[in-house]
Motif scaffolding. Structure first.
Motif, PDB file in Angstrom:
ATOM      1  N   ARG A   1       0.831  -1.202   0.000  1.00  0.00           N
ATOM      2  CA  ARG A   1       0.000   0.000   0.000  1.00  0.00           C
ATOM      3  C   ARG A   1       0.868   1.256   0.000  1.00  0.00           C
ATOM      4  NH1 ARG A   1      -4.367   1.187  -1.512  1.00  0.00           N
ATOM      5  NH2 ARG A   1      -4.897   2.588   0.206  1.00  0.00           N
TER       6      ARG A   1
ATOM      7  N   ASN B   1       2.449   1.794  -3.383  1.00  0.00           N
ATOM      8  CA  ASN B   1       1.526   1.842  -4.509  1.00  0.00           C
ATOM      9  C   ASN B   1       1.561   3.213  -5.198  1.00  0.00           C
ATOM     10  OD1 ASN B   1      -0.889   1.024  -6.130  1.00  0.00           O
ATOM     11  ND2 ASN B   1      -1.808   2.707  -4.969  1.00  0.00           N
ATOM     12  N   ILE B   2       1.659   3.221  -6.515  1.00  0.00           N
ATOM     13  CA  ILE B   2       1.653   4.472  -7.269  1.00  0.00           C
ATOM     14  C   ILE B   2       0.515   4.513  -8.278  1.00  0.00           C
ATOM     15  CG2 ILE B   2       4.146   4.796  -7.030  1.00  0.00           C
ATOM     16  CD1 ILE B   2       4.466   3.777  -9.904  1.00  0.00           C
ATOM     17  N   TYR B   3      -0.355   3.497  -8.242  1.00  0.00           N
ATOM     18  CA  TYR B   3      -1.400   3.384  -9.252  1.00  0.00           C
ATOM     19  C   TYR B   3      -2.779   3.696  -8.679  1.00  0.00           C
ATOM     20  CZ  TYR B   3       2.380   0.893 -11.598  1.00  0.00           C
ATOM     21  OH  TYR B   3       3.588   0.559 -12.150  1.00  0.00           O
ATOM     22  N   PRO B   4      -3.671   4.254  -9.478  1.00  0.00           N
ATOM     23  CA  PRO B   4      -5.033   4.552  -9.006  1.00  0.00           C
ATOM     24  C   PRO B   4      -5.881   3.285  -8.924  1.00  0.00           C
ATOM     25  CG  PRO B   4      -4.848   5.058 -11.336  1.00  0.00           C
ATOM     26  CD  PRO B   4      -3.461   4.697 -10.874  1.00  0.00           C
ATOM     27  N   LYS B   5      -6.911   3.335  -8.117  1.00  0.00           N
ATOM     28  CA  LYS B   5      -7.816   2.196  -8.001  1.00  0.00           C
ATOM     29  C   LYS B   5      -8.411   1.884  -9.374  1.00  0.00           C
ATOM     30  CE  LYS B   5     -11.821   0.517  -5.379  1.00  0.00           C
ATOM     31  NZ  LYS B   5     -11.165  -0.757  -5.016  1.00  0.00           N
ATOM     32  N   GLY B   6      -8.448   0.628  -9.729  1.00  0.00           N
ATOM     33  CA  GLY B   6      -8.923   0.217 -11.046  1.00  0.00           C
ATOM     34  C   GLY B   6      -7.793  -0.154 -11.990  1.00  0.00           C
ATOM     35  N   HIS B   7      -6.565   0.300 -11.676  1.00  0.00           N
ATOM     36  CA  HIS B   7      -5.405  -0.060 -12.492  1.00  0.00           C
ATOM     37  C   HIS B   7      -5.000  -1.498 -12.177  1.00  0.00           C
ATOM     38  CE1 HIS B   7      -1.244  -0.057 -13.975  1.00  0.00           C
ATOM     39  NE2 HIS B   7      -1.559   1.005 -14.683  1.00  0.00           N
TER      40      HIS B   7
ATOM     41  N   TYR C   1      -2.714  -1.811  -9.191  1.00  0.00           N
ATOM     42  CA  TYR C   1      -3.106  -1.139  -7.948  1.00  0.00           C
ATOM     43  C   TYR C   1      -2.998  -2.092  -6.759  1.00  0.00           C
ATOM     44  CZ  TYR C   1      -6.296   0.905  -4.469  1.00  0.00           C
ATOM     45  OH  TYR C   1      -6.864   1.391  -3.320  1.00  0.00           O
TER      46      TYR C   1
ATOM     47  N   GLY D   1      -4.466  -2.627  -3.195  1.00  0.00           N
ATOM     48  CA  GLY D   1      -5.566  -2.190  -2.351  1.00  0.00           C
ATOM     49  C   GLY D   1      -5.496  -2.756  -0.948  1.00  0.00           C
TER      50      GLY D   1
ATOM     51  N   GLU E   1     -10.827  -3.827   0.409  1.00  0.00           N
ATOM     52  CA  GLU E   1     -11.096  -3.581  -1.013  1.00  0.00           C
ATOM     53  C   GLU E   1     -11.036  -4.887  -1.803  1.00  0.00           C
ATOM     54  OE1 GLU E   1      -9.565   0.868  -2.119  1.00  0.00           O
ATOM     55  OE2 GLU E   1      -8.027  -0.582  -1.550  1.00  0.00           O
TER      56      GLU E   1
END
Length: 346
Positions: free
Chosen positions: A62, A65-71, A74, A76, A80
């Motif tokens: 976490r 993490n550098i990616y948005p949710k849905g990537h 990602y 989570g 989630e």
């Protein structure tokens, strides 16, 4: 990526490939099996909620993490993950399979006793016309430096605690310093019982049931990471972390000796030879090399670079990249109970 791995005999290989073809191209997706898998997955995730290993690794992922949710990449929370599994339907799975699965970008590696001409012809017969619905675009890995943090997470009533540490490194596996970092990590924590971390923390001071480190770098993008972990009794938390930091400080100050480097070369090279002797591991390597456009000659060149390393090269690379002040540390365990236990003893 999706991977199919099989192990069979020479005479059964053609029939097995035909069966794999049928499964891949004509999947049945029974509702009952989907429901069972979904429930098993949820049960497994729920059981990890308070496990030190899961908590520590989730929190570490976490933070980095550098990616948005849905990537696709990602990282989570466990909550989630549970919500995502609960939300997915069998129709979602069927739609995904229809939209993405095909052999247009597939690779195949076979190791063992087989008729190359027969299997090559059969592979083309079975998979050549199985076209992927859409084009393939690789998701690039991105290097990013993170300010170091040091956090503890409580996992009540768990006997063991987990220590994990990570440092992002801007490097690729064809970089000039990569061989030196590979051998350096082998001596620090990758060589299991013969490594410095294991000798100090597990064998000499008896602070951990298992401790080690790893170093990896992408073959395609300039991004890698140094990672260390240990399993230990919660009451040993401070001593273990102090020993870990002390070993890194000694590495920065004194480096490895010439004797350590020569012994490590022998051990590391032997482990590579043993790995190649395993058909399953060799097949996996060859298959990944098809994607990377490499051959086994890459390994020979890499091992020659390891053999040629001087102690000064290894020490310079470790000092340059494995910087203790930039390492993030995450711990998970029942530290509260351990503190109370220590107060009682005192």
């Amino acid at each position: 990526s999706a991977i199919a791995s099989i192990e069979t005999t020479r005479e059964n290989l053609p029939a097995v490939l035909r069966l794999v073809n049928e499964i891949l191209r004509e999947p049945s997706f029974p509702q009952s099996e989907f429901d069972q898998l979904k429930q098993e997955t949820l049960t497994n995730i729920e059981s990890r909620k308070s496990e030190p290993t899961s908590v520590a690794f989730t929190e570490l992922s976490r933070y980095f993490n550098i990616y948005p949710k849905g990537h696709p990449n990602y990282s989570g929370t466990i909550e989630e993950e549970i919500a995502d599994v609960k939300a997915v339907t069998l129709e979602d799975v069927k739609r995904f399979y229809k939209d993405f699965y095909g052999a247009s970008n597939a690779t195949l590696a076979i190791v063992g006793d087989f008729d190359e001409r027969e299997i090559s012809a059969l592979t083309k017969e079975l998979f050549a016309d199985w076209k992927s619905p859409g084009g393939y675009t690789r998701i690039k890995s991105e290097y990013r430096a993170f300010a170091p943090i040091n956090k503890s997470f409580e996992t009540p009533d768990k006997a063991n605690a987990v220590f994990v540490a990570r440092l992002n490194v801007k490097i690729r596996d064809d970089s000039a310093d990569y061989p030196a970092l590979t051998l350096g990590n082998y001596m620090l924590g990758g060589g299991f019982l013969n490594s410095r971390l294991a000798t100090r923390i597990r064998q000499k001071e008896g602070l951990s049931y298992g401790v080690g480190s790893s170093f990896n770098a992408s073959s395609l993008d300039e991004t890698g990471s140094f990672f260390a972990n240990a399993i230990y009794a919660p009451e040993n938390a401070e001593k273990l972390e102090a020993a870990f930091k002390d070993e890194l400080a000694k590495l920065q100050k004194d480096g490895f000796t010439a004797e350590e480097v020569e012994a490590a070369k022998s051990g590391w090279l032997q482990s590579r030879q043993l790995s190649r002797a395993q058909d399953r591991e060799l097949a996996g390597k060859l298959n990944s090399y098809l994607f990377l456009n490499r051959t086994i000659a890459w390994d020979a060149d890499f091992e020659a670079k390891i053999k040629a390393l001087a102690p000064e090269q290894v020490n310079a690379a470790m000092r340059k990249y494995i910087t203790p002040d930039n390492i993030t540390i995450i711990k998970a365990g029942d530290f509260a109970k351990a503190k109370e236990k220590m107060k009682t003893v005192q």
